[in-house]
Design a protein around this motif. Structure first.
Motif, PDB file in Angstrom:
ATOM      1  N   GLN A 153     -26.322  -8.735   8.190  1.00 31.28           N
ATOM      2  CA  GLN A 153     -27.471  -7.836   8.075  1.00 31.28           C
ATOM      3  C   GLN A 153     -28.445  -8.327   7.006  1.00 31.28           C
ATOM      4  O   GLN A 153     -29.628  -8.033   7.053  1.00 31.28           O
ATOM      5  N   ARG A 154     -27.926  -9.081   6.017  1.00 27.51           N
ATOM      6  CA  ARG A 154     -28.754  -9.495   4.886  1.00 27.51           C
ATOM      7  C   ARG A 154     -29.284 -10.915   4.970  1.00 27.51           C
ATOM      8  O   ARG A 154     -30.076 -11.313   4.123  1.00 27.51           O
ATOM      9  N   ASN A 214     -22.625  -8.947   6.017  1.00 27.71           N
ATOM     10  CA  ASN A 214     -23.394 -10.047   5.446  1.00 27.71           C
ATOM     11  C   ASN A 214     -24.497 -10.500   6.394  1.00 27.71           C
ATOM     12  O   ASN A 214     -25.577 -10.899   5.944  1.00 27.71           O
ATOM     13  N   ASP A 241     -35.008 -10.799   7.606  1.00 28.37           N
ATOM     14  CA  ASP A 241     -33.683 -10.438   8.088  1.00 28.37           C
ATOM     15  C   ASP A 241     -33.821  -9.572   9.330  1.00 28.37           C
ATOM     16  O   ASP A 241     -34.912  -9.414   9.883  1.00 28.37           O
TER      17      ASP A 241
END
Length: 189
Positions: free
Chosen positions: A89-90, A87, A118
């Motif tokens: 990473q996003r 999560n 991000d």
């Protein structure tokens, strides 16, 4: 018996002295063994203090159940941690803001461009243009640090700041470290 030692040519006094030395060595070994046994018995009593075989078995079973529960919790936390890593990473973890005056007759730098990215430099640029009568909001998609739509100068600056988010702080720390090292070398030299 002394005739036996005499026939062999061994003096009885030497045999007695050897036997006495042997007895002393055996006594030292016996005392050492008793001390070790005493320490072991003391440790055993501490271990068994107030316990019988049944209660020890229950205690061991409880401890093993706790270890099993800890193993399950560790496995669950590892899965949750992996999910959080995915999560992360996003999520938008970098941002850049550029405030500006969109029109000459409006002051106070009420207009702004906000870039939110991000970890992979993908995200969006939000441009809010304020006039005396209205506020216009524009949203542009960013993929890997680039936009497929033409960006304004303010949006480009906001995007640059977001892409370099945290790097400027790192550069300041690096510069300060270099200055400290060079000043220390001057003091030594």
């Amino acid at each position: 018996m002394s005739d036996l030692f005499s026939s062999m040519g061994i003096d009885t006094g030497i045999v007695v002295i050897i036997l006495m030395v042997l007895v002393v060595i055996l006594l030292v070994c016996l005392i050492s063994t008793n001390l070790r046994l005493s320490r072991l018995e003391h440790k055993y009593k501490i271990f068994m203090k107030g316990k019988d075989a049944k209660s020890l078995e229950i205690t061991f079973a409880r401890k093993m159940a706790q270890i099993d529960k800890l193993s399950e919790l560790t496995e669950r936390y590892m899965k949750e941690n992996n999910q959080l890593q995915k999560n992360f990473q996003r999520i938008f973890s970098k941002y850049g803001v550029e405030k500006y005056d969109a029109f000459d007759d409006v002051g106070g730098k009420l207009s702004f461009a906000l870039a939110m990215l991000d970890k992979n430099n993908s995200g969006l640029v939000l441009n809010a243009v304020h006039s005396r009568d209205n506020c216009f909001l524009y949203l542009k998609e960013i993929v890997k640090g680039e936009s497929y739509v033409m960006l304004s100068q303010e949006e480009v600056e906001a995007l640059r700041r977001a892409v370099n988010y945290g790097i400027e702080d790192l550069e300041e720390v690096t510069e300060k470290s270099k200055k400290d090292v060079s000043s220390n070398q001057m003091k030594k030299g």
